[in-house]
Design a protein around this motif. Structure first.
Motif, PDB file in Angstrom:
ATOM      1  N   GLY A   1      34.299  17.329  59.514  1.00 13.94           N
ATOM      2  CA  GLY A   1      33.183  17.474  60.148  1.00 13.94           C
ATOM      3  C   GLY A   1      32.208  16.244  59.865  1.00 13.94           C
ATOM      4  O   GLY A   1      31.559  16.019  60.773  1.00 13.94           O
ATOM      5  N   LEU A   2      32.539  15.643  58.943  1.00 17.74           N
ATOM      6  CA  LEU A   2      31.586  14.475  58.422  1.00 17.74           C
ATOM      7  C   LEU A   2      31.783  13.414  59.339  1.00 17.74           C
ATOM      8  O   LEU A   2      31.028  12.730  60.130  1.00 17.74           O
ATOM      9  CB  LEU A   2      31.598  14.127  57.027  1.00 17.74           C
ATOM     10  N   GLY A   3      33.168  13.288  59.869  1.00 18.52           N
ATOM     11  CA  GLY A   3      33.605  12.283  60.784  1.00 18.52           C
ATOM     12  C   GLY A   3      32.775  12.527  62.214  1.00 18.52           C
ATOM     13  O   GLY A   3      32.606  11.714  62.920  1.00 18.52           O
ATOM     14  N   VAL A   4      33.006  13.796  62.549  1.00 19.14           N
ATOM     15  CA  VAL A   4      32.304  14.305  63.843  1.00 19.14           C
ATOM     16  C   VAL A   4      30.915  13.872  63.913  1.00 19.14           C
ATOM     17  O   VAL A   4      30.500  13.325  65.048  1.00 19.14           O
ATOM     18  CB  VAL A   4      32.530  15.758  63.985  1.00 19.14           C
ATOM     19  N   LEU A   5      30.246  13.962  62.840  1.00 24.17           N
ATOM     20  CA  LEU A   5      28.939  13.679  62.724  1.00 24.17           C
ATOM     21  C   LEU A   5      28.573  12.171  62.815  1.00 24.17           C
ATOM     22  O   LEU A   5      27.437  11.718  63.819  1.00 24.17           O
ATOM     23  CB  LEU A   5      28.211  14.192  61.497  1.00 24.17           C
ATOM     24  N   ASP A   6      29.366  11.520  62.288  1.00 20.31           N
ATOM     25  CA  ASP A   6      29.194  10.041  62.277  1.00 20.31           C
ATOM     26  C   ASP A   6      29.426   9.475  63.662  1.00 20.31           C
ATOM     27  O   ASP A   6      28.684   8.593  64.293  1.00 20.31           O
ATOM     28  CB  ASP A   6      30.288   9.361  61.419  1.00 20.31           C
TER      29      ASP A   6
END
Length: 214
Positions: free
Chosen positions: A6-11
């Motif tokens: 999920g954090l990678g998607v936000l980045d």
């Protein structure tokens, strides 16, 4: 999510749309170790499984409030932009006349507005009554000028000229005195000795210009 969490998607989303266009984000996960990183990424909430219906509803209420605030701020910003556009597009005030160009008998005469004592409507023309101190003897003190009285009233400086009747404009500097007639009307006596009338419907304008009652 085999490739990105999920954090990678936000980045990736941040790089694609920029911070201003980022959507509201809620993390739903069974792992609490990512909470700090989630809030560093400006997540609105972090739901740790298992969570109750009440917890979910409270999160949705926060989402609705945040969306409403964003819409209100966007509307205010758009209103401000429209207002600035309207101000920028507002036409400038018409330039006040400082002299009139009068054509008569094959000649063109320049009449400074300061020379005019009063102006009288005459159909599609007006009659300019000049101060005798300025008018050449050969030309006389009355000049016919092609303009409506209403149009001329808009172009003359309101600090100097005031409309006192539907058919009359006077130069305030040329007024000697006012003589009451009846029912709120006055005779205007000019320094030249000429007389005209202040009607009741225009009296308030003169009082406002003078800053005092008659």
């Amino acid at each position: 999510m085999p490739e990105l969490d999920g954090l990678g998607v936000l980045d990736e989303l941040m790089d694609a749309v920029g911070p201003e266009a980022m959507p509201l984000t809620i993390f739903v996960t069974a792992y609490d170790q990512h909470a700090v990183r989630a809030f560093e990424a400006n997540a609105l909430d972090y739901l740790l499984k298992p969570f109750s219906d009440e917890r979910f509803e409270a999160t949705m209420a926060r989402v609705k409030n945040r969306l409403k605030n964003q819409l209100d701020q966007r509307s205010l910003h758009e209103f401000g932009q429209r207002l600035m556009q309207m101000i920028a597009a507002k036409p400038s005030a018409p330039r006040r006349l400082d002299r009139l160009v009068v054509k008569s008998g094959g000649a063109t005469r320049f009449v400074r507005v300061a020379e005019i004592d009063w102006i009288e409507a005459a159909g599609v023309y007006v009659t300019l009554h000049l101060n005798s101190n300025f008018a050449p003897k050969s030309a006389g003190t009355e000049i016919l000028y092609r303009s409506s009285l209403a149009e001329l009233a808009e172009r003359l400086d309101p600090a100097r000229f005031i409309r006192v009747h539907r058919s009359t404009i006077v130069n305030i500097e040329s007024i000697l005195q006012l003589e009451p007639i009846s029912h709120g009307e006055f005779d205007v006596v000019l320094k030249s000795g000429a007389r005209t009338r202040i009607s009741r419907s225009y009296r308030a304008q003169l009082e406002e210009r003078l800053g005092q009652s008659l």
